[in-house]
Each structure stands twice: as C-alpha cells, then as structure tokens.
Design a protein around this motif. Sequence first.
Motif, PDB file in Angstrom:
ATOM      1  N   ALA A   4     -30.254  14.553   9.162  1.00  0.00           N
ATOM      2  CA  ALA A   4     -30.948  15.453   8.217  1.00  0.00           C
ATOM      3  C   ALA A   4     -30.837  16.901   8.699  1.00  0.00           C
ATOM      4  CB  ALA A   4     -32.411  15.047   8.110  1.00  0.00           C
ATOM      5  N   VAL A   5     -30.394  17.752   7.804  1.00  0.00           N
ATOM      6  CA  VAL A   5     -30.224  19.177   8.135  1.00  0.00           C
ATOM      7  C   VAL A   5     -31.029  20.002   7.138  1.00  0.00           C
ATOM      8  CG1 VAL A   5     -28.566  21.075   8.345  1.00  0.00           C
ATOM      9  CG2 VAL A   5     -27.904  18.774   9.040  1.00  0.00           C
ATOM     10  N   SER A   6     -31.683  21.027   7.650  1.00  0.00           N
ATOM     11  CA  SER A   6     -32.436  21.920   6.766  1.00  0.00           C
ATOM     12  C   SER A   6     -32.013  23.371   7.032  1.00  0.00           C
ATOM     13  CB  SER A   6     -33.928  21.741   7.035  1.00  0.00           C
ATOM     14  OG  SER A   6     -34.648  22.271   5.977  1.00  0.00           O
ATOM     15  N   VAL A   7     -31.992  24.145   5.970  1.00  0.00           N
ATOM     16  CA  VAL A   7     -31.580  25.549   6.111  1.00  0.00           C
ATOM     17  C   VAL A   7     -32.822  26.436   6.093  1.00  0.00           C
ATOM     18  CG1 VAL A   7     -30.113  27.392   5.195  1.00  0.00           C
ATOM     19  CG2 VAL A   7     -29.436  24.998   4.897  1.00  0.00           C
ATOM     20  N   LEU A   8     -33.038  27.164   7.182  1.00  0.00           N
ATOM     21  CA  LEU A   8     -34.193  28.070   7.271  1.00  0.00           C
ATOM     22  C   LEU A   8     -33.805  29.448   6.735  1.00  0.00           C
ATOM     23  CD1 LEU A   8     -35.598  27.340  10.864  1.00  0.00           C
ATOM     24  CD2 LEU A   8     -36.267  26.308   8.704  1.00  0.00           C
ATOM     25  N   PRO A   9     -34.806  30.221   6.289  1.00  0.00           N
ATOM     26  CA  PRO A   9     -34.485  31.575   5.798  1.00  0.00           C
ATOM     27  C   PRO A   9     -33.803  32.407   6.884  1.00  0.00           C
ATOM     28  CG  PRO A   9     -36.756  31.019   5.306  1.00  0.00           C
ATOM     29  CD  PRO A   9     -36.242  29.939   6.185  1.00  0.00           C
ATOM     30  N   ALA A  67     -31.245  34.201  -1.435  1.00  0.00           N
ATOM     31  CA  ALA A  67     -30.279  33.509  -2.301  1.00  0.00           C
ATOM     32  C   ALA A  67     -29.211  32.785  -1.474  1.00  0.00           C
ATOM     33  CB  ALA A  67     -29.617  34.515  -3.241  1.00  0.00           C
ATOM     34  N   LEU A  68     -28.970  33.256  -0.266  1.00  0.00           N
ATOM     35  CA  LEU A  68     -27.938  32.636   0.578  1.00  0.00           C
ATOM     36  C   LEU A  68     -28.316  31.219   1.005  1.00  0.00           C
ATOM     37  CD1 LEU A  68     -26.442  35.156   3.146  1.00  0.00           C
ATOM     38  CD2 LEU A  68     -25.446  34.233   1.077  1.00  0.00           C
ATOM     39  N   ILE A  69     -29.618  30.942   1.084  1.00  0.00           N
ATOM     40  CA  ILE A  69     -30.062  29.618   1.526  1.00  0.00           C
ATOM     41  C   ILE A  69     -29.426  28.547   0.645  1.00  0.00           C
ATOM     42  CG2 ILE A  69     -32.068  28.084   1.788  1.00  0.00           C
ATOM     43  CD1 ILE A  69     -33.732  30.541   2.434  1.00  0.00           C
ATOM     44  N   SER A  70     -29.482  28.768  -0.661  1.00  0.00           N
ATOM     45  CA  SER A  70     -28.911  27.787  -1.594  1.00  0.00           C
ATOM     46  C   SER A  70     -27.406  27.685  -1.429  1.00  0.00           C
ATOM     47  CB  SER A  70     -29.250  28.170  -3.034  1.00  0.00           C
ATOM     48  OG  SER A  70     -30.637  28.204  -3.189  1.00  0.00           O
ATOM     49  N   ASP A  71     -26.761  28.812  -1.153  1.00  0.00           N
ATOM     50  CA  ASP A  71     -25.304  28.801  -0.937  1.00  0.00           C
ATOM     51  C   ASP A  71     -24.939  27.942   0.272  1.00  0.00           C
ATOM     52  OD1 ASP A  71     -24.694  30.371  -3.086  1.00  0.00           O
ATOM     53  OD2 ASP A  71     -24.650  32.247  -1.973  1.00  0.00           O
ATOM     54  N   VAL A  72     -25.722  28.090   1.340  1.00  0.00           N
ATOM     55  CA  VAL A  72     -25.449  27.322   2.563  1.00  0.00           C
ATOM     56  C   VAL A  72     -25.674  25.837   2.282  1.00  0.00           C
ATOM     57  CG1 VAL A  72     -26.126  26.930   4.983  1.00  0.00           C
ATOM     58  CG2 VAL A  72     -26.059  29.254   4.072  1.00  0.00           C
ATOM     59  N   GLU A  73     -26.781  25.527   1.586  1.00  0.00           N
ATOM     60  CA  GLU A  73     -27.081  24.126   1.253  1.00  0.00           C
ATOM     61  C   GLU A  73     -25.938  23.520   0.432  1.00  0.00           C
ATOM     62  OE1 GLU A  73     -31.981  24.434   1.215  1.00  0.00           O
ATOM     63  OE2 GLU A  73     -30.889  24.522  -0.677  1.00  0.00           O
ATOM     64  N   THR A  74     -25.447  24.309  -0.529  1.00  0.00           N
ATOM     65  CA  THR A  74     -24.347  23.818  -1.378  1.00  0.00           C
ATOM     66  C   THR A  74     -23.125  23.469  -0.534  1.00  0.00           C
ATOM     67  OG1 THR A  74     -25.161  25.264  -3.108  1.00  0.00           O
ATOM     68  CG2 THR A  74     -22.942  24.386  -3.420  1.00  0.00           C
ATOM     69  N   LYS A  75     -22.778  24.348   0.383  1.00  0.00           N
ATOM     70  CA  LYS A  75     -21.611  24.109   1.247  1.00  0.00           C
ATOM     71  C   LYS A  75     -21.796  22.831   2.061  1.00  0.00           C
ATOM     72  CE  LYS A  75     -18.976  27.961   0.956  1.00  0.00           C
ATOM     73  NZ  LYS A  75     -17.566  27.933   0.622  1.00  0.00           N
ATOM     74  N   VAL A  84     -29.140  16.944   3.237  1.00  0.00           N
ATOM     75  CA  VAL A  84     -29.720  18.295   3.216  1.00  0.00           C
ATOM     76  C   VAL A  84     -31.142  18.220   2.681  1.00  0.00           C
ATOM     77  CG1 VAL A  84     -29.524  20.638   2.286  1.00  0.00           C
ATOM     78  CG2 VAL A  84     -27.459  19.373   2.953  1.00  0.00           C
ATOM     79  N   ILE A  85     -32.083  18.695   3.497  1.00  0.00           N
ATOM     80  CA  ILE A  85     -33.494  18.700   3.064  1.00  0.00           C
ATOM     81  C   ILE A  85     -33.878  20.139   2.715  1.00  0.00           C
ATOM     82  CG2 ILE A  85     -35.867  18.209   3.750  1.00  0.00           C
ATOM     83  CD1 ILE A  85     -34.689  16.147   5.701  1.00  0.00           C
ATOM     84  N   GLY A 102     -39.473  20.992  12.576  1.00  0.00           N
ATOM     85  CA  GLY A 102     -38.494  19.908  12.409  1.00  0.00           C
ATOM     86  C   GLY A 102     -39.179  18.597  12.112  1.00  0.00           C
ATOM     87  N   LYS A 103     -40.248  18.331  12.871  1.00  0.00           N
ATOM     88  CA  LYS A 103     -40.995  17.076  12.667  1.00  0.00           C
ATOM     89  C   LYS A 103     -41.616  17.057  11.280  1.00  0.00           C
ATOM     90  CE  LYS A 103     -42.191  15.781  17.319  1.00  0.00           C
ATOM     91  NZ  LYS A 103     -43.121  16.132  18.380  1.00  0.00           N
ATOM     92  N   GLN A 104     -42.183  18.214  10.917  1.00  0.00           N
ATOM     93  CA  GLN A 104     -42.862  18.310   9.626  1.00  0.00           C
ATOM     94  C   GLN A 104     -41.901  18.059   8.457  1.00  0.00           C
ATOM     95  OE1 GLN A 104     -45.375  21.777   9.846  1.00  0.00           O
ATOM     96  NE2 GLN A 104     -46.133  21.469   7.768  1.00  0.00           N
ATOM     97  N   ILE A 105     -40.693  18.582   8.596  1.00  0.00           N
ATOM     98  CA  ILE A 105     -39.708  18.446   7.504  1.00  0.00           C
ATOM     99  C   ILE A 105     -38.946  17.126   7.617  1.00  0.00           C
ATOM    100  CG2 ILE A 105     -37.657  19.544   6.442  1.00  0.00           C
ATOM    101  CD1 ILE A 105     -38.551  22.133   7.973  1.00  0.00           C
ATOM    102  N   GLY A 106     -38.825  16.645   8.836  1.00  0.00           N
ATOM    103  CA  GLY A 106     -38.004  15.461   9.073  1.00  0.00           C
ATOM    104  C   GLY A 106     -36.544  15.830   9.262  1.00  0.00           C
ATOM    105  N   ALA A 107     -36.309  17.020   9.814  1.00  0.00           N
ATOM    106  CA  ALA A 107     -34.920  17.479  10.013  1.00  0.00           C
ATOM    107  C   ALA A 107     -34.502  17.314  11.468  1.00  0.00           C
ATOM    108  CB  ALA A 107     -34.792  18.939   9.613  1.00  0.00           C
ATOM    109  N   ARG A 108     -33.229  16.991  11.664  1.00  0.00           N
ATOM    110  CA  ARG A 108     -32.693  16.832  13.019  1.00  0.00           C
ATOM    111  C   ARG A 108     -32.056  18.145  13.486  1.00  0.00           C
ATOM    112  NH1 ARG A 108     -31.272  16.240  17.456  1.00  0.00           N
ATOM    113  NH2 ARG A 108     -29.792  14.815  18.416  1.00  0.00           N
ATOM    114  N   TYR A 109     -31.510  18.884  12.491  1.00  0.00           N
ATOM    115  CA  TYR A 109     -30.880  20.176  12.802  1.00  0.00           C
ATOM    116  C   TYR A 109     -31.350  21.242  11.825  1.00  0.00           C
ATOM    117  CZ  TYR A 109     -27.597  17.246  15.393  1.00  0.00           C
ATOM    118  OH  TYR A 109     -27.052  16.340  16.258  1.00  0.00           O
TER     119      TYR A 109
END
Lengths: 450, 210
Positions: B86-91, B106-114, B123-124, B153-160
């Motif tokens: 699980a990967v999450s994109v931070l601001p 707006a870049l956050i969504s671009d990174v998630e899309t990639k 992607v979380i 990370g724990k709160q979101i459940g993301a590994r990276y």
Amino acid sequence: MTSQRYGFGLEYVVCVVCSVLLSVGCASYSDKVRSARTALDAGHPRAAVHIFNERLGVESEKELPNDVRGDKVLYVLERSVALQSLSEYQLSSRDLEVADKQVEVLDFTHGTLDDISKFMFSDDSGPYQAPAYEKLMINTLNMINYLVRGDLNGARVEARRLAVMQQFITERDPKHAGVGSTGSYLAGFTFEKSKQPNEALRFYDEALQFTEYGSLAEPVARLSQLDDFKSPRLKALIASGASAQVPADSAELLIIIGYGRVPAKVAERIPIGLALTLASGDLSPYNRGQANRLAAQGLVTWINFPMLPKPRPIMNVPSVLIDQQSIPVDGVVAVDNLAVDAWRETKGKMIASCITRVITRVLAGEVTKRATGGGTLGFLAGLGAQVAMTAADTPDTRSWSTLPARLAVARVRVPPGQHVVDLVVAGERKRETVTLAPGSWGVVNLTVLR
Amino acid sequence: MTSKAPCFTQRPFALLALFACAVLSGTSGCAHHTRAVRGDDEPGLDYAAMSTGLDRRDLQRMLNENMERMRTSAVVQRWSSENRPAVSVLPMKNETSEHIDGPLQALISDVETKLIEWGGVRVISLENQQDLLNQIRRQYSEGFDQTQIAHWGKQIGARYFVTGKVYTTDERVGAQRRVQYYMFMQVIDVETGEILFQNKSAVTKAIVRD
C-alpha cells in the motif's frame, strides 16, 4: 516644394494632436480616489471599497478586472488595505498578490518611450513605479493577512518575497533598507512559529537594526538556545537579561495595529521662480536658461506639480487590553514618514521634469505658430497646441494612499484557554475572543484608516 | 532659402505631432479589447510563460522527470516482489517564494495516477481522510515532525509514502528577476522513516527585459 509638402497635412495633424491631447487630459490620480479617501476619513471603509470597485469596473470586491494594468494596479492595492480594515483577510490577500506581481512587471517594463512620454506630456503617462517602502509594504501587509488566518505556509511565502525585495533594495538603495522593519519582525515571528529558529533570528536581527522591539527580548533569548546565529544586536538584547524560560504550556498572542493614513499627493501650482530654486540641482543649465528666459518674457509663470502635504499629526495611541489587562505597544513604525522621505528624494527631479514640459509646450506653441504661417491661424494653432499639451499634463499624484500611517505590534504570553482581546485606536474598537491551545499562538489585527 | 525654412520648423513639429499621437494612443489605455479564448484554439497559449510562478507545463516537466527516475529505481523493483504494497501520496511542501500550494495540491492526483498506471501497488488516497490531511498540512506548516510518519502510516494503512518538496532560489538584479525551482521527490518507508528514493528536478522561470 517642401512647404507645400508639409503645409496641408500640418493643420490636420495639429487638429488631431489637439483633439487627442484634450480627450486624454483628465483628472489626476488623487482626484480620482478623493471620494474614497473621504469615505475612509469618515470611518466608512466599506464605502471606500465600493468606490475602488467602481474604479476597477467590477461589481464587488470578490471580483478582479480582467486587466490589472495601468492605474488599476493602484486601485487594487488601495482596495486591499480597505479590505484588511474590514477583516476581509482572504480577499485582501488575493488583491495584494495580484498587485505584487503587477508592480514587479511594471518595474521591469519601464522603458525609453515612457521617459519620452513623461518628458513631453505628463508625469503620469508612464507606468507606475512604486517606491521602495510601498513594495515592502505589499509583503508586510499580506503577512498580516496570512498570520491572522493562522496560515504559516502563506506567511512564509510572503516572508521569502519580502527577503528578496529587501536584498534588492539594500544592494541598490541602502538608505531604504530600514523600511521593512515591521515586515522583518513578522517574518521572524512566522519562522519562529514554523520551528525554523535560524531564519527567525536572522529576521529579528534585521528588525532590530532599525527599530527597538522590547517584545523580542524573550523570543530572541529562547531561540538563541536552539540556534548558533548571533549578532552584536542579538547579543546585546540577550544580555539585557530577558528570561529564555517560558511556561511549557503557555500560548502566545501577537497584536498588529495599523492606524492613520499616509499623506496623499495632490496637484498644486507653484510659481516658476520657486520651482527653479527647488529644482536647481536637477535641471540642466540649458533648460534652466530656457526657463529663465521664458519666465522673464512672462510666457511661463506657474507649473503644475504634485505636492505631498505634511503628514497629519497622529495623536492616537493604540490601547491593547487582554482580559482587561493593558499590554504595552512596541516598535511603532512611521510609514507616513517613509512616504515623505521617498517623496523628498524625487521632488527635485519631478519639478525639473515639470519645468522641462512647460518649456516644451511653449516652444511647441511657437513652432506651430510659425509653421502655420503666423497670423490668426498661426496664433490659434500655437495656442491650441499649448492648451492641448497643458490639458494632458496631469501631475503624477499616484501613490498607495490607503497605507496606514503607523504600524505597531504588541506581544504577550498567556495561559492556554479563552482570552478577550480589546483593541482601541482612532475611536475604533475591536473585541475578539481567542481560544488558544497549550503551546499555540494567535494573531489579532486592527486596521483603522483615519 | 524660403523653401528651406519650413523644413527646419515644420518637419520636426510634424514628427512631434505624429509621435504625440503614437505615444498617447499607446499610453492612454482606453482601447484594450479582451476576449475569452480556449487553449485548443490559440496555438502556443499553454506554452507561453505568464509569470515566474509554476504553470502546468513546468509542473508536468518536473513531475515526469522525477517519476521516470522513480520508475527505474530500486524501490519500485522492490515493490514488485512485495505483493502490491500500500502506497499513499502525501502533499508536497511549498518552500518557495511563490504561492503555488494549489498547483502542488493538484500534483498529488497526478502522482497517484502514475502509480496506478505502473501497477504493482495499491494506492490509498488521503482525499477521503480530511482530518488526517489537515493534521499533515498543519505539521508541514508548523515544522515537520519525522516521528509522525509511522503514526500516519498506521492510521492510513500505508507501507510507503511518496512525497516531495519544492524549493526556490529567488534573485532580483536590476531589471531582471529569476526564480529557480527545485522539486525533490521521495519515497519513505513508513516503519523506519528511511528515505528509499530521492530525486531532484529543476525549472527556471524569469522576467527579463528584451
């Protein structure tokens, strides 16, 4: 042959020039914003905002015109301060940011054509060139807008922009470097609360270079324990014995008060003799000779010139009460004196350019008279040329006239919880209840533009 | 002789008069016509620099450069062996002298899309976790606390976490202003806080006199 070649077209051209010049000959900037200044004097900033909206050609302060060129950039700046006084901080921020970019572009677009235009027609025919203190005030006032909203990100951007401009002014015009001391104080506060002690200390050091801020003793002593940056001024402040210890859970309140208004330039007629004396150092010997000759012939008697009236005496002392306890106001910066200093510096040059334009007008009239063969037609054409150029010559009274005359800060540590802040200045009162968490901070602003 | 006199008196004035018209028509500012246009209909509209701020073209260029490097990095190779971590994109942090928080958002969504396009990860998005997002933004605003990463990370459940920051070197000399932007992108291991990937891309914007 040459005479025939130019003879016919010339009368036509004279008529066209006269018509064009008369059509653009209009009120000076200070005339256009007089009603807004009157509204502010009467304590009606909302009415002033409406007037600026009209000038900008928009329905409400929520709108910006499509084109912010020309004098519109000044109307946007004027409106931004009126909006700040109405606690419309977000809209004020937007106006200041748009104007900031535009003032920068105007700085760079000033060219030879503008100089020629100023020389021939009117001082206010070229793009507006903001003096150093106005440029620094853009970022200072916008930092207030962001800090009041608790937005350190936005405040840091403004602090960085202020630093770029301060450095530019320091390198180019060192005597104006002290203009931004309130800005430096606020930038220091911004970085202190962003937990960046090095930047905070550097900005506080700059603020202390030009203004005494007793309220900085404790923060500087505390920040010096977190960062190695030292300067003689900071060392002296630390040596004054302020405690670096603050109660762990205490919060902090910063109060920023702007009051009064900088004087606005007005168009005034002064006798040519006085003008020649005032501009003696800025006028070329040739132009001085020409002006003296024309004055002696009685062809030039007055010049129309932008004057800056003396700042109105500021009798008000702001009162800051937090939970009914009086808090001392610190480091009052006199923005009106900065406006006077900036005007004094350019006064000679402005009078010189006014005299030069008067000479140009008289000579253009003479040339027209001769070119049209003298006689009645020649006299009328010459007179017409002079009248038209006089109509177009509006003294450059452009300035950011809604800036507060004074900027003061007050700062105090308080226990966490709810606090009532009472601010009074110039007959205006603001009461705000602030709730602060342990270790947090808050900023309250009152701007009274009269 | 008589025919020459007007040459000296009339020609300069005629020129002066014409110049007056030219200057005044340029400075009176009465005849600006504005109209709304569509990028597709105006060739080059999206390419012209309008200010020293970051526009879509600058952001896409910096993002693409960073993402291309990331795609070939060791950490992305590692993801393929981890059964869709699980990967999450931070601001992204704005450390510049320009108000570009909106474009960075707006870049956050671009990174998630990639990341989704690459596959191999889940992607979380933080978009539905506004409280946490506000908390992260507040942290960015008031000084970053590295120890918070594991907690988030724990709160979101993301590994990276994929994140970044943009810096500027802003200079103004004479009649020119130059802003050099540096975008750093990072991949952070949530458990250890270790930076597993970092790359920098740069763009320069300026106002110069022609």
